[in-house]
Write a protein that holds these residues in place. Structure first.
Motif, mmCIF file in Angstrom:
data_model
loop_
_atom_site.group_PDB
_atom_site.id
_atom_site.type_symbol
_atom_site.label_atom_id
_atom_site.label_comp_id
_atom_site.label_asym_id
_atom_site.label_seq_id
_atom_site.Cartn_x
_atom_site.Cartn_y
_atom_site.Cartn_z
ATOM 1 N N TYR A 117 62.176 -0.422 87.970
ATOM 2 C CA TYR A 117 61.380 -1.295 86.857
ATOM 3 C C TYR A 117 62.115 -1.401 85.799
ATOM 4 C CZ TYR A 117 57.193 -0.356 89.724
ATOM 5 O OH TYR A 117 56.405 -0.545 90.754
ATOM 6 N N ARG B 69 65.415 14.556 95.739
ATOM 7 C CA ARG B 69 66.252 13.445 95.611
ATOM 8 C C ARG B 69 67.374 13.714 94.751
ATOM 9 N NH1 ARG B 69 65.084 10.167 91.088
ATOM 10 N NH2 ARG B 69 63.123 10.634 90.046
ATOM 11 N N ASN C 228 56.903 13.540 84.691
ATOM 12 C CA ASN C 228 55.497 14.021 85.058
ATOM 13 C C ASN C 228 55.309 14.765 86.483
ATOM 14 O OD1 ASN C 228 56.210 11.381 86.479
ATOM 15 N ND2 ASN C 228 53.991 11.537 87.130
ATOM 16 N N SER D 201 61.542 14.799 92.957
ATOM 17 C CA SER D 201 62.849 15.627 92.116
ATOM 18 C C SER D 201 62.573 16.885 91.646
ATOM 19 C CB SER D 201 63.161 14.691 90.876
ATOM 20 O OG SER D 201 61.835 14.528 89.863
HETATM 21 P P1 NDP Z 1 53.810 8.837 89.709
HETATM 22 O O1 NDP Z 1 52.563 9.765 89.210
HETATM 23 O O2 NDP Z 1 54.447 9.129 91.119
HETATM 24 O O3 NDP Z 1 54.830 8.730 88.626
HETATM 25 C C1 NDP Z 1 56.104 8.205 88.899
HETATM 26 C C2 NDP Z 1 57.096 8.919 89.728
HETATM 27 O O4 NDP Z 1 57.996 7.914 90.257
HETATM 28 C C3 NDP Z 1 57.859 9.825 88.858
HETATM 29 O O5 NDP Z 1 57.243 11.186 88.511
HETATM 30 C C4 NDP Z 1 59.216 10.354 89.619
HETATM 31 O O6 NDP Z 1 58.669 11.182 90.665
HETATM 32 C C5 NDP Z 1 59.257 8.797 90.344
HETATM 33 N N1 NDP Z 1 60.520 7.923 90.107
HETATM 34 C C6 NDP Z 1 60.729 7.572 88.672
HETATM 35 N N2 NDP Z 1 61.936 7.036 88.630
HETATM 36 C C7 NDP Z 1 62.293 6.987 89.716
HETATM 37 C C8 NDP Z 1 63.665 6.740 90.436
HETATM 38 N N3 NDP Z 1 64.528 6.111 89.682
HETATM 39 N N4 NDP Z 1 63.823 6.855 91.711
HETATM 40 C C9 NDP Z 1 62.903 7.447 92.520
HETATM 41 N N5 NDP Z 1 61.734 7.990 92.107
HETATM 42 C C10 NDP Z 1 61.647 7.667 90.665
HETATM 43 O O7 NDP Z 1 53.080 7.308 89.812
HETATM 44 P P2 NDP Z 1 52.043 6.513 90.442
HETATM 45 O O8 NDP Z 1 51.671 7.352 91.634
HETATM 46 O O9 NDP Z 1 51.217 6.020 89.604
HETATM 47 O O10 NDP Z 1 52.713 5.162 91.146
HETATM 48 C C11 NDP Z 1 53.603 5.343 92.320
HETATM 49 C C12 NDP Z 1 54.081 4.100 92.703
HETATM 50 O O11 NDP Z 1 53.124 3.385 93.220
HETATM 51 C C13 NDP Z 1 54.880 3.138 91.532
HETATM 52 O O12 NDP Z 1 55.695 2.229 92.235
HETATM 53 C C14 NDP Z 1 53.834 2.266 91.280
HETATM 54 O O13 NDP Z 1 54.193 1.006 90.620
HETATM 55 C C15 NDP Z 1 52.884 2.011 92.329
HETATM 56 N N6 NDP Z 1 51.457 1.378 92.328
HETATM 57 C C16 NDP Z 1 51.239 0.409 92.797
HETATM 58 C C17 NDP Z 1 49.981 -0.259 92.984
HETATM 59 C C18 NDP Z 1 49.847 -1.574 93.689
HETATM 60 O O14 NDP Z 1 48.608 -2.025 93.560
HETATM 61 N N7 NDP Z 1 50.597 -2.213 94.511
HETATM 62 C C19 NDP Z 1 48.679 0.424 92.199
HETATM 63 C C20 NDP Z 1 49.415 1.738 91.817
HETATM 64 C C21 NDP Z 1 50.665 2.380 91.698
HETATM 65 P P3 NDP Z 1 59.846 12.154 91.253
HETATM 66 O O15 NDP Z 1 60.817 12.106 90.284
HETATM 67 O O16 NDP Z 1 59.456 13.225 91.686
HETATM 68 O O17 NDP Z 1 60.628 11.345 92.418
#
Ligand code: NDP
Length: 336
Positions: free
Chosen positions: A246, A195, A325, A175
């Motif tokens: 979520y 996005r 973030n 974003s």
């Molecule tokens: P991030 O540091 O990437 O922070 C979350 C980011 O998600 C936000 O900065 C934003 O980025 C994006 N976001 C938030 N809301 C939305 C939305 N409605 N639509 C699209 N993008 C959104 O988090 P992580 O890197 O820690 O986690 C990323 C993903 O990985 C999550 O889904 C998490 O649950 C998953 N995960 C899964 C694990 C597993 O074992 N399966 C382990 C660790 C993480 P932006 O606004 O720039 O798009």
């Protein structure tokens, strides 16, 4: 001991009133326990899933009135445990509080690290998630196209850089123009789409002229919708997360399931869900070795978004669920 407790199950996006700060005496370790001081607290999207009344299946929900869970970097400040000396730096699960007790079973010694918070990010759980998800499940080959959302975040930034290291093209979605510019100029993505730009889905198609071979799914929602028609035959989808949903597990969202299934079957797409905890025993050592080599060689950049003070955790976490973030979100709770 300041603790941030879960006061209510959030309805949709969490609000500050869903959390409550309380103060208790600092606990005293019993025989076989250590007292931990939290230095750094990791804020991660999965915590939102544990705040609902019904948990996500891979971990129990947080009981109301209990401290919010979370990975931490801790200093052992008192020890009645033979394996952990006072002063040791450890990776733990102290959660959203200044101090916690542990019997040692959930602690990993860190030694002295120049930047210990990285053990919560690129050199820890999120980096490892990118590593196993992309390399073991996504298996990108040279010249293929890898797409990932939340591209500058803790997981996404490593996914994109690993894709490039493996000779694949990396296309991100994030974003805002600042994140997109950073993804291309600093992380080396071939393209990154904003996005919030109304034309981003068309731009994604233009940025993937040969289709998509690996879609590292961490977002869901509109990103998944835009990716589906671009998937190539035999594409792989590591199903890592779906952060766009979520906050809506309790409310009805548009039903994308028919479209998903109608895409996967004819294109013979392999979709595999994974939970990073399952992979530590077999793959963590390889991850740590490879990652350290890449970071030290300057092949891989790790960006942190550091906020200060335990009391800042709720607002910062709410911001994470809205993309505020920029990099791996970490709370600095106390000085090293
Ligand atoms: P991030 O540091 O990437 O922070 C979350 C980011 O998600 C936000 O900065 C934003 O980025 C994006 N976001 C938030 N809301 C939305 C939305 N409605 N639509 C699209 N993008 C959104 O988090 P992580 O890197 O820690 O986690 C990323 C993903 O990985 C999550 O889904 C998490 O649950 C998953 N995960 C899964 C694990 C597993 O074992 N399966 C382990 C660790 C993480 P932006 O606004 O720039 O798009």
């Amino acid at each position: 001991n300041r603790r941030i407790l879960l006061a209510a199950h959030p309805q949709g996006l969490p609000r500050p009133a869903d959390f409550r700060l309380d103060t208790q005496p600092v606990p005293t370790p019993a025989e076989g326990q250590v007292l931990l001081r939290t230095l750094y607290l990791s804020l991660d999207p999965y915590m939102r899933n544990l705040m609902d009344e019904i948990g996500p299946g891979y971990a129990p929900p947080i009981p109301l009135g209990a401290p919010v869970v979370g990975g931490t970097v801790n200093r052992v400040v008192a020890s009645r445990h033979s394996r952990f000396q006072e002063g040791a730096l450890v990776l733990g699960n102290a959660g959203w509080q200044d101090y916690a007790l542990s019997d040692g079973s959930d602690l990993t010694p860190l030694g002295e690290m120049a930047q210990p918070s990285l053990a919560l990010g690129g050199l820890g759980m999120p980096g490892f998630t990118a590593y196993v998800g992309l390399l073991d499940i996504g298996q990108p080959r040279p010249g293929e196209t890898v797409v990932v959302g939340a591209a500058t975040g803790a997981v996404g930034a490593v996914v994109g850089q690993l894709a490039r290291l493996k000779g694949a093209r990396a296309v991100g979605i994030a974003s805002g123009p600042d994140k997109c510019r950073y993804a291309v100029e600093t992380l080396g993505f071939d393209a990154c789409l904003d996005r919030h730009n109304p034309h981003w889905a068309e731009d994604l198609a233009a940025a993937c002229p040969d289709g998509i071979d690996v879609y590292f799914e961490s977002v869901g929602g509109e990103v998944l919708d835009a990716v589906l028609p671009l998937l190539n035959s035999g594409a792989r989808i590591p199903l890592c997360g779906f952060i766009a949903h979520y906050n809506e597990r309790t409310t009805a969202g548009p039903d994308r399931l028919p479209r998903l299934l109608a895409t996967l079957l004819p294109k013979r797409v392999r979709l595999q869900g994974f939970v990073v905890f399952d992979h530590y025993a077999e793959r963590f050592e390889a991850f740590r070795r490879d990652m350290t080599t890449w970071v030290q060689a300057g092949d891989l950049t790790l960006r942190e978004d550091m906020v200060h003070g335990l009391e800042a955790a709720p607002e910062a976490f709410i911001g994470l669920l809205q993309g505020r973030n920029f990099g791996k979100l970490v709370v600095r709770v106390a000085g090293d």
